[in-house]
Motif scaffolding. Structure first.
Motif, PDB file in Angstrom:
ATOM      1  N   MET A 125     -35.429 -53.607 -15.931  1.00 54.30           N
ATOM      2  CA  MET A 125     -34.210 -52.739 -15.541  1.00 54.30           C
ATOM      3  C   MET A 125     -34.476 -52.172 -13.996  1.00 54.30           C
ATOM      4  O   MET A 125     -33.762 -52.220 -13.444  1.00 54.30           O
ATOM      5  CB  MET A 125     -34.012 -51.456 -16.495  1.00 54.30           C
ATOM      6  CG  MET A 125     -33.742 -51.811 -17.857  1.00 54.30           C
ATOM      7  SD  MET A 125     -31.866 -52.267 -18.071  1.00 54.30           S
ATOM      8  CE  MET A 125     -31.487 -50.686 -18.193  1.00 54.30           C
ATOM      9  N   ASP A 131     -32.555 -50.014 -11.438  1.00 51.00           N
ATOM     10  CA  ASP A 131     -32.042 -48.856 -12.110  1.00 51.00           C
ATOM     11  C   ASP A 131     -30.515 -48.771 -11.918  1.00 51.00           C
ATOM     12  O   ASP A 131     -30.122 -47.368 -11.918  1.00 51.00           O
ATOM     13  CB  ASP A 131     -32.848 -47.514 -11.968  1.00 51.00           C
ATOM     14  CG  ASP A 131     -34.145 -47.624 -12.615  1.00 51.00           C
ATOM     15  OD1 ASP A 131     -34.326 -48.709 -13.504  1.00 51.00           O
ATOM     16  OD2 ASP A 131     -35.007 -46.799 -12.377  1.00 51.00           O
ATOM     17  N   PHE A 132     -29.612 -49.587 -11.619  1.00 52.65           N
ATOM     18  CA  PHE A 132     -28.388 -49.758 -11.529  1.00 52.65           C
ATOM     19  C   PHE A 132     -27.904 -49.052 -10.273  1.00 52.65           C
ATOM     20  O   PHE A 132     -27.048 -48.121 -10.407  1.00 52.65           O
ATOM     21  CB  PHE A 132     -27.428 -49.413 -12.768  1.00 52.65           C
ATOM     22  CG  PHE A 132     -27.999 -49.871 -13.811  1.00 52.65           C
ATOM     23  CD1 PHE A 132     -27.895 -51.520 -13.857  1.00 52.65           C
ATOM     24  CD2 PHE A 132     -27.789 -49.410 -15.454  1.00 52.65           C
ATOM     25  CE1 PHE A 132     -28.517 -52.138 -15.290  1.00 52.65           C
ATOM     26  CE2 PHE A 132     -28.330 -50.045 -16.421  1.00 52.65           C
ATOM     27  CZ  PHE A 132     -28.513 -51.366 -16.399  1.00 52.65           C
ATOM     28  N   LYS A 138     -25.308 -53.292 -12.705  1.00 51.53           N
ATOM     29  CA  LYS A 138     -25.231 -52.942 -13.738  1.00 51.53           C
ATOM     30  C   LYS A 138     -24.238 -54.060 -14.484  1.00 51.53           C
ATOM     31  O   LYS A 138     -24.576 -54.688 -15.587  1.00 51.53           O
ATOM     32  CB  LYS A 138     -24.449 -51.782 -14.333  1.00 51.53           C
ATOM     33  CG  LYS A 138     -24.309 -51.053 -15.774  1.00 51.53           C
ATOM     34  CD  LYS A 138     -23.833 -49.616 -15.810  1.00 51.53           C
ATOM     35  CE  LYS A 138     -23.676 -49.182 -17.036  1.00 51.53           C
ATOM     36  NZ  LYS A 138     -23.425 -47.920 -17.089  1.00 51.53           N
ATOM     37  N   HIS A 165     -36.496 -44.362 -21.269  1.00 43.57           N
ATOM     38  CA  HIS A 165     -35.137 -44.256 -20.462  1.00 43.57           C
ATOM     39  C   HIS A 165     -34.504 -45.518 -20.567  1.00 43.57           C
ATOM     40  O   HIS A 165     -33.120 -45.834 -20.636  1.00 43.57           O
ATOM     41  CB  HIS A 165     -34.961 -43.676 -19.390  1.00 43.57           C
ATOM     42  CG  HIS A 165     -35.847 -44.130 -18.304  1.00 43.57           C
ATOM     43  ND1 HIS A 165     -37.073 -44.136 -18.009  1.00 43.57           N
ATOM     44  CD2 HIS A 165     -35.202 -44.625 -16.949  1.00 43.57           C
ATOM     45  CE1 HIS A 165     -37.411 -44.690 -16.974  1.00 43.57           C
ATOM     46  NE2 HIS A 165     -36.433 -44.886 -16.378  1.00 43.57           N
ATOM     47  N   HIS A 166     -35.368 -46.607 -20.182  1.00 44.06           N
ATOM     48  CA  HIS A 166     -34.879 -48.184 -19.698  1.00 44.06           C
ATOM     49  C   HIS A 166     -34.348 -48.717 -21.278  1.00 44.06           C
ATOM     50  O   HIS A 166     -33.442 -49.262 -21.370  1.00 44.06           O
ATOM     51  CB  HIS A 166     -35.809 -48.932 -19.322  1.00 44.06           C
ATOM     52  CG  HIS A 166     -35.981 -48.876 -17.834  1.00 44.06           C
ATOM     53  ND1 HIS A 166     -37.173 -48.888 -17.297  1.00 44.06           N
ATOM     54  CD2 HIS A 166     -35.019 -48.273 -16.755  1.00 44.06           C
ATOM     55  CE1 HIS A 166     -37.205 -48.466 -15.962  1.00 44.06           C
ATOM     56  NE2 HIS A 166     -35.778 -48.145 -15.754  1.00 44.06           N
ATOM     57  N   GLN A 168     -33.487 -46.802 -23.872  1.00 45.99           N
ATOM     58  CA  GLN A 168     -32.069 -46.115 -24.232  1.00 45.99           C
ATOM     59  C   GLN A 168     -30.896 -46.663 -23.409  1.00 45.99           C
ATOM     60  O   GLN A 168     -29.788 -46.712 -24.056  1.00 45.99           O
ATOM     61  CB  GLN A 168     -32.533 -44.763 -23.898  1.00 45.99           C
ATOM     62  CG  GLN A 168     -31.258 -43.712 -24.462  1.00 45.99           C
ATOM     63  CD  GLN A 168     -31.296 -42.458 -24.392  1.00 45.99           C
ATOM     64  OE1 GLN A 168     -32.486 -41.934 -24.485  1.00 45.99           O
ATOM     65  NE2 GLN A 168     -30.430 -41.506 -24.140  1.00 45.99           N
ATOM     66  N   TRP A 169     -30.943 -47.025 -22.184  1.00 45.58           N
ATOM     67  CA  TRP A 169     -29.888 -47.426 -21.460  1.00 45.58           C
ATOM     68  C   TRP A 169     -29.446 -48.656 -21.983  1.00 45.58           C
ATOM     69  O   TRP A 169     -28.219 -49.058 -22.102  1.00 45.58           O
ATOM     70  CB  TRP A 169     -30.391 -47.847 -19.986  1.00 45.58           C
ATOM     71  CG  TRP A 169     -30.531 -46.511 -19.200  1.00 45.58           C
ATOM     72  CD1 TRP A 169     -30.288 -45.328 -19.630  1.00 45.58           C
ATOM     73  CD2 TRP A 169     -31.153 -46.446 -17.843  1.00 45.58           C
ATOM     74  NE1 TRP A 169     -30.609 -44.166 -18.678  1.00 45.58           N
ATOM     75  CE2 TRP A 169     -31.041 -45.074 -17.363  1.00 45.58           C
ATOM     76  CE3 TRP A 169     -31.440 -47.371 -16.764  1.00 45.58           C
ATOM     77  CZ2 TRP A 169     -31.379 -44.505 -16.291  1.00 45.58           C
ATOM     78  CZ3 TRP A 169     -31.543 -46.728 -15.562  1.00 45.58           C
ATOM     79  CH2 TRP A 169     -31.724 -45.485 -15.226  1.00 45.58           C
ATOM     80  N   THR A 170     -30.243 -49.836 -22.370  1.00 45.87           N
ATOM     81  CA  THR A 170     -30.271 -50.796 -23.064  1.00 45.87           C
ATOM     82  C   THR A 170     -29.287 -50.943 -24.133  1.00 45.87           C
ATOM     83  O   THR A 170     -28.405 -51.609 -24.403  1.00 45.87           O
ATOM     84  CB  THR A 170     -31.486 -51.825 -23.000  1.00 45.87           C
ATOM     85  OG1 THR A 170     -32.058 -51.948 -21.788  1.00 45.87           O
ATOM     86  CG2 THR A 170     -31.067 -53.414 -23.547  1.00 45.87           C
ATOM     87  N   ASP A 172     -27.820 -48.397 -25.255  1.00 44.32           N
ATOM     88  CA  ASP A 172     -26.315 -47.604 -25.095  1.00 44.32           C
ATOM     89  C   ASP A 172     -25.163 -48.820 -24.431  1.00 44.32           C
ATOM     90  O   ASP A 172     -24.207 -48.654 -24.986  1.00 44.32           O
ATOM     91  CB  ASP A 172     -26.466 -46.490 -23.868  1.00 44.32           C
ATOM     92  CG  ASP A 172     -27.206 -45.282 -24.537  1.00 44.32           C
ATOM     93  OD1 ASP A 172     -27.359 -45.299 -25.756  1.00 44.32           O
ATOM     94  OD2 ASP A 172     -27.527 -44.398 -23.998  1.00 44.32           O
ATOM     95  N   ILE A 173     -25.829 -49.489 -23.628  1.00 44.26           N
ATOM     96  CA  ILE A 173     -24.796 -50.534 -23.071  1.00 44.26           C
ATOM     97  C   ILE A 173     -24.397 -51.586 -24.129  1.00 44.26           C
ATOM     98  O   ILE A 173     -23.351 -51.980 -24.061  1.00 44.26           O
ATOM     99  CB  ILE A 173     -25.758 -51.370 -21.821  1.00 44.26           C
ATOM    100  CG1 ILE A 173     -25.679 -50.486 -20.672  1.00 44.26           C
ATOM    101  CG2 ILE A 173     -25.004 -52.698 -21.470  1.00 44.26           C
ATOM    102  CD1 ILE A 173     -26.489 -50.967 -19.579  1.00 44.26           C
ATOM    103  N   LYS A 176     -22.057 -49.500 -26.201  1.00 42.96           N
ATOM    104  CA  LYS A 176     -20.582 -49.121 -25.705  1.00 42.96           C
ATOM    105  C   LYS A 176     -19.719 -50.604 -25.208  1.00 42.96           C
ATOM    106  O   LYS A 176     -18.615 -50.501 -25.216  1.00 42.96           O
ATOM    107  CB  LYS A 176     -21.022 -48.771 -24.232  1.00 42.96           C
ATOM    108  CG  LYS A 176     -19.875 -48.291 -23.495  1.00 42.96           C
ATOM    109  CD  LYS A 176     -20.220 -47.334 -22.193  1.00 42.96           C
ATOM    110  CE  LYS A 176     -18.785 -46.944 -21.419  1.00 42.96           C
ATOM    111  NZ  LYS A 176     -19.288 -46.233 -20.102  1.00 42.96           N
TER     112      LYS A 176
END
Length: 288
Positions: A125, A131-132, A138, A165-166, A168-170, A172-173, A176
């Motif tokens: 990430m 980190d976008f 992203k 957090h990486h 969690q981001w993955t 969530d994406i 979503k």
């Protein structure tokens, strides 16, 4: 099946079985439980609390339950694949393992498109998607996940708290954007099992890389195992310079994260000579 591969399969089963142990399951933890990270410090051992969202992402059944394949490909990311023309050959395999969510777009002729089982170290990430920092990064990450097309995404989520957090981001994406992928999260014990297995062999690899993890899984599930892109050197046998990865300009190194890639290559070469795998380090026949 070659005898040496059969021996490997039976020995792996003494330590773990990918058909049942490849991921934590919903039945094994519940929201609110604490999971300890593999990394530890002198005075404390970090942990994470299982959230409802994370629990929902866990598989209800083992992703590889009762699976068996005739011919499998394990595809690494070495620059040896660049201009190899191996894409069609790789895609003929019944099951394809890929390491660390590599780029496929623009490289299909060399690496193919099939992705049945793909690892993703959460550090990608930052390493490849910054980190976008920019919206297009992203978008590129989302597009890459969509290319998995129902395959298994294997995320070592409990190695380091700094990657929490990486992960969690993955997740969530994926939720979503309704991405069609099956997630798998190895228990922190998985690394211990694999290390113990390789230490029990004549090779005694200290810290197996993700490529060696994938070979270990494949040896347990497949009658034939073919390795591509497992070449940790900057010059090929013809004296030509090659990149560290086929898809990026990352500086070349033989050691990353404590993994000794040249030693692992010698292990794969030895197993190739014994018939436990086929190691491809040249252009594929279709491209010649």
């Amino acid at each position: 099946m070659k005898y040496e591969l059969l021996v490997c399969r039976e020995k792996v089963k003494q330590f773990f079985d990918p058909r049942s142990n490849i991921s934590l399951l919903q039945s094994q933890v519940k929201p609110g439980d604490r999971i300890w990270f593999l990394e530890s410090h002198l005075f404390w051992h970090p942990s994470v609390t299982v959230s409802q969202n994370f629990h929902n992402m866990l598989p209800s059944r083992p992703p590889l339950e009762n699976k068996h394949f005739r011919k499998c490909a394990v595809v690494g990311n070495s620059g040896i694949l660049f201009n190899s023309g191996c894409g069609k050959e790789i895609d003929t395999h019944d099951f394809v393992f890929r390491c660390n969510l590599p780029e496929l777009e623009g490289h299909e002729r060399d690496v193919g498109t099939k992705s049945n089982f793909t690892t993703m170290n959460p550090s990608v990430m930052f390493t490849y998607y910054k980190d976008f920092a920019e919206p297009k990064l992203k978008e590129r990450f989302i597009k890459r996940l969509r290319r998995l097309e129902g395959g298994i995404l294997f995320i070592p989520a409990f190695v380091a708290k700094s990657e929490k957090h990486h992960v969690q981001w993955t997740n969530d994406i994926i939720l979503k954007h309704n991405i069609n992928v099956r997630t798998a999260y190895p228990s922190p014990d998985m690394e211990k099992w694999i290390r113990r297995y390789w230490k029990s062999t004549e090779y005694r690899v200290a810290r197996p890389s993700s490529g060696m993890w994938m070979y270990t899984f494949a040896a347990s599930l497949c009658d034939e195992v073919h390795l591509y892109g497992m070449y940790p050197f900057d010059i090929d046998r013809y004296g030509r310079n090659i990149k560290y990865h086929y898809y990026d300009p990352r500086p070349f190194a033989t050691m990353y994260g404590g993994h000794d890639m040249p030693i692992e290559f010698q292990v794969f070469k030895s197993l190739h000579e014994k018939g436990a795998l086929r190691l491809q380090t040249d252009k594929c026949q279709a491209s010649r």
